[in-house]
Scaffold this motif. Structure first.
Motif, PDB file in Angstrom:
ATOM      1  N   VAL A   1       0.848  -1.188   0.000  1.00 45.02           N
ATOM      2  CA  VAL A   1       0.000   0.000   0.000  1.00 45.02           C
ATOM      3  C   VAL A   1       0.889   1.245   0.000  1.00 45.02           C
ATOM      4  N   MET A   2       0.786   2.041  -1.066  1.00 44.45           N
ATOM      5  CA  MET A   2       1.535   3.285  -1.168  1.00 44.45           C
ATOM      6  C   MET A   2       0.669   4.404  -0.595  1.00 44.45           C
ATOM      7  N   ASP A   3       0.881   4.737   0.667  1.00 42.25           N
ATOM      8  CA  ASP A   3       0.083   5.762   1.335  1.00 42.25           C
ATOM      9  C   ASP A   3       0.698   7.134   1.042  1.00 42.25           C
ATOM     10  N   LEU A   4      -0.048   7.985   0.348  1.00 41.39           N
ATOM     11  CA  LEU A   4       0.487   9.248  -0.146  1.00 41.39           C
ATOM     12  C   LEU A   4       0.213  10.434   0.777  1.00 41.39           C
ATOM     13  N   GLN A   5      -0.200  10.193   2.007  1.00 43.04           N
ATOM     14  CA  GLN A   5      -0.664  11.270   2.876  1.00 43.04           C
ATOM     15  C   GLN A   5       0.384  12.347   3.124  1.00 43.04           C
ATOM     16  N   LYS A   6       1.668  12.008   3.032  1.00 42.33           N
ATOM     17  CA  LYS A   6       2.708  13.012   3.271  1.00 42.33           C
ATOM     18  C   LYS A   6       3.035  13.821   2.019  1.00 42.33           C
ATOM     19  N   LEU A   7       2.499  13.422   0.883  1.00 43.46           N
ATOM     20  CA  LEU A   7       2.649  14.215  -0.334  1.00 43.46           C
ATOM     21  C   LEU A   7       1.513  15.238  -0.396  1.00 43.46           C
ATOM     22  N   ASP A   8       1.553  16.207   0.491  1.00 45.24           N
ATOM     23  CA  ASP A   8       0.453  17.164   0.627  1.00 45.24           C
ATOM     24  C   ASP A   8       0.890  18.601   0.347  1.00 45.24           C
ATOM     25  N   HIS A   9       1.987  18.771  -0.416  1.00 47.27           N
ATOM     26  CA  HIS A   9       2.486  20.109  -0.711  1.00 47.27           C
ATOM     27  C   HIS A   9       1.464  20.893  -1.544  1.00 47.27           C
TER      28      HIS A   9
ATOM     29  N   ALA B   1      -2.908  15.133  -0.610  1.00 46.45           N
ATOM     30  CA  ALA B   1      -3.597  16.213   0.101  1.00 46.45           C
ATOM     31  C   ALA B   1      -5.094  15.963   0.176  1.00 46.45           C
ATOM     32  N   LEU B   2      -5.679  16.300   1.309  1.00 51.09           N
ATOM     33  CA  LEU B   2      -7.128  16.316   1.459  1.00 51.09           C
ATOM     34  C   LEU B   2      -7.651  17.689   1.040  1.00 51.09           C
ATOM     35  N   LEU B   3      -8.900  17.745   0.630  1.00 50.74           N
ATOM     36  CA  LEU B   3      -9.455  19.008   0.159  1.00 50.74           C
ATOM     37  C   LEU B   3      -9.329  20.106   1.211  1.00 50.74           C
ATOM     38  N   ALA B   4      -9.567  19.759   2.467  1.00 48.19           N
ATOM     39  CA  ALA B   4      -9.530  20.758   3.537  1.00 48.19           C
ATOM     40  C   ALA B   4      -8.147  21.392   3.703  1.00 48.19           C
ATOM     41  N   GLN B   5      -7.112  20.715   3.228  1.00 47.41           N
ATOM     42  CA  GLN B   5      -5.760  21.231   3.413  1.00 47.41           C
ATOM     43  C   GLN B   5      -5.418  22.365   2.451  1.00 47.41           C
TER      44      GLN B   5
END
Length: 265
Positions: free
Chosen positions: A55-63, A79-83
């Protein structure tokens, strides 16, 4: 069942993880996880053909970076929309068509479509994609846009979520924000579903026939025993009586429920 997780913090990490996974076993499924809003659990490593999934979790790619003169912005695939929705609007006075849930990830939304209040004015989220960067299954990094890999660019915009590779970031078009979004709604008991749904379908056909401007839109929702039909108007200049048209539409098109109006800025 075993899930092996990777949390890349930049493209090079993503690239190494893809290559390592493939080197270990070409048959091990590799899936990417953005916001995690996957009803079928595609982003959580569940795979019927293997007991092990990477599983490639991309949560830290939120620039998040804005090119203000061009009204464009780049955002990481994790990135999540709220970010980035509020910073885009509050700092730069820009918006882009997105969904309505702040915890949804940009990757699945943009690659799968992306429908929201601004869609009839500015299109789907996927229509706003100008460019994306993707790591393929063999570890190649591609920059994809209308002139570089144009066929793949066309395919990614609507059916690209987990289909062709792992997207690391997007470049999207931004737009002028409305002054106001006026929202009216009518509620109905669920036993009236056939009647209400038929009325809503008639209204949709009326919208498509250009009887109303593109700033007028609608949504249909079911919440347990209650049906909610929304009619909204995007206003780029706030009017003295902003609810007039929305209230008139609800009264004309949906006469069998309790109507109310409110505004969203």
């Amino acid at each position: 069942h075993r899930d092996l997780h990777s949390f890349p913090t930049r493209r090079s990490s993503d690239l190494v993880a893809v290559r390592c996974a493939r080197a270990q076993s070409p048959t091990v499924p590799l899936v990417s996880k953005g916001g995690g809003h996957s009803y079928e659990k595609h982003a959580y490593g569940v795979h019927e053909l293997s007991n092990t999934t990477v599983v490639m979790d991309l949560q830290k790619l939120d620039h998040f970076e804005v090119d203000e003169p061009a009204s464009q912005f780049t955002v990481g695939a994790g990135a999540l929309l709220a970010q980035f929705i509020w910073p885009l609007y509050s700092r730069y006075n820009l918006v882009t068509p997105l969904g309505t849930c702040p915890t949804v990830g940009i990757a699945g939304l943009a690659l799968g479509g992306g429908h929201g209040y601004l869609t009839r004015v500015y299109g789907l989220t996927t229509d706003a994609i100008l460019e994306l960067e993707m790591v393929t299954a063999d570890g190649e990094v591609l920059v994809i846009n209308s002139t570089s890999h144009p066929d793949l660019f066309w395919a990614m915009k609507g059916s690209g979520s987990g289909s062709y590779g792992i997207v690391t970031h997007f470049k999207l078009q931004a737009f002028r924000p409305p002054e106001l979004i006026v929202l009216g709604y009518a509620t109905f008991p669920s036993e009236l579903f056939p009647l209400v749904f038929e009325a809503w379908q008639r209204f949709l056909r009326t919208l498509e026939q250009a009887s109303y401007p593109k700033e007028i839109g609608t949504r249909f929702s079911v919440f347990g025993p209650q049906i909610v039909v929304e009619v909204y108007e995007i206003q780029f200049e706030k009017e003295e009586e902003p609810f007039t048209r929305v209230q008139a539409i609800i009264s004309d098109q949906f006469q069998i429920g309790r109507a109310s109006c409110r505004e969203r800025v």
